[in-house]
Enzyme design. Structure first.
Site, short mmCIF file in Angstrom:
data_model
loop_
_atom_site.label_atom_id
_atom_site.label_comp_id
_atom_site.label_asym_id
_atom_site.label_seq_id
_atom_site.Cartn_x
_atom_site.Cartn_y
_atom_site.Cartn_z
CG HIS A 150 -58.31 15.57 21.34
ND1 HIS A 150 -57.09 16.19 21.34
CD2 HIS A 150 -58.22 14.57 20.43
CE1 HIS A 150 -56.29 15.60 20.45
NE2 HIS A 150 -56.96 14.62 19.88
CB CYS A 163 -55.93 11.40 21.42
SG CYS A 163 -56.50 10.93 19.80
CD GLU A 186 -49.57 10.98 13.60
OE1 GLU A 186 -50.66 11.52 13.38
OE2 GLU A 186 -49.41 9.74 13.56
CB SER A 187 -48.73 8.18 18.80
OG SER A 187 -49.01 7.40 17.67
CD GLU A 214 -57.12 18.18 24.37
OE1 GLU A 214 -57.70 17.28 25.02
OE2 GLU A 214 -56.62 17.98 23.25
CB ILE A 255 -59.30 14.29 16.38
CG1 ILE A 255 -60.25 15.37 16.90
CG2 ILE A 255 -58.65 14.71 15.06
CD1 ILE A 255 -59.55 16.65 17.35
N1 GLN Z 1 -54.05 9.25 14.97
C1 GLN Z 1 -53.10 9.78 15.90
C2 GLN Z 1 -52.00 8.76 16.20
O1 GLN Z 1 -52.07 7.68 15.78
C3 GLN Z 1 -53.76 10.20 17.19
C4 GLN Z 1 -54.73 11.31 16.91
C5 GLN Z 1 -54.90 12.27 18.03
O2 GLN Z 1 -54.12 12.31 18.98
N2 GLN Z 1 -55.90 13.09 17.90
O3 GLN Z 1 -51.07 9.07 16.84
#
Ligand code: GLN
Length: 195
Positions: free
Chosen positions: A171, A77, A47-48, A173, A134
């Site tokens: 992702h 991501c 989650e950024s 990984e 994701i």
């Molecule tokens: N939706 C997440 C974000 O905005 C990123 C999702 C992820 O890293 N799989 O940070």
């Protein structure tokens, strides 16, 4: 070769496992001094907003920017979002790479999906890479020094490189294909020789 994985939140363990399976030394990074003897760094998905908040709290923002100025960094991501210059939202960003990114670009209905993706520059690049998305971001713009390495069938850019920086929307990984990690290890090796 020693590669760090930012371990504030998200899918860092999977990156470490993948790097070790490919013969690289891999360590978790939580504090500025953890960056000291690293040849490269991966910023994982997660989650950024959380990664950004914790990076500010741990005093990591400037150390990460200085590190990225000299060494290879790969954001996957949420890591890609964190590396971006611009996302149109107010949250802490490293802002090192000249890319514009849109968060959660694929809508709620298609939370996650897997596609066979052609990626320029990886080993056996005529064989598709199983890419797991994701709640993924997408690249809206890549600066003139950067290049797009992969696009979805509709043209959406989902991987790019600019000098020693690599970003992927998905992702890598989470699949058992190590070719993108190998690609990054080659970037790290090349930079080590150059420095
Ligand atoms: N939706 C997440 C974000 O905005 C990123 C999702 C992820 O890293 N799989 O940070």
């Amino acid at each position: 070769m020693k590669i760090g994985v930012l371990a504030l939140q998200g899918a860092f363990i999977e990156h470490i496992k993948m790097l070790r399976s490919l013969g690289a030394a891999a360590v978790e990074v939580r504090l500025p001094q953890d960056l000291d003897d690293l040849d490269g760094l991966i910023i994982p998905g997660g989650e950024s907003t959380t990664i950004g908040k914790l990076a500010v709290q741990y005093g990591l923002m400037e150390p990460l920017r200085s590190f990225a100025a000299e060494r290879p960094v790969w954001g996957t991501c949420a890591g890609m979002i964190f590396m971006a210059r611009e996302i149109g939202l107010d949250q802490p960003l490293l802002g090192v790479m000249d890319i514009v990114v849109e968060r959660n670009a694929f809508g709620r209905q298609i939370d996650s999906f897997e596609v066979d993706l052609m990626i320029d520059g990886i080993a056996e690049s005529d064989r598709p890479f199983p890419a797991v998305f994701i709640r993924a971001p997408r690249l809206i713009a890549v600066g003139r020094h950067g290049q797009v390495l992969a696009r979805l069938a509709d043209g959406t850019a989902v991987a790019a490189r600019e000098g020693q920086w690599l970003v992927t929307s998905f992702h890598p990984e989470l699949s058992d294909d190590g070719r993108l990690h190998q690609y990054f290890m080659h970037m790290v090796e090349a930079q080590k020789v150059a420095v």
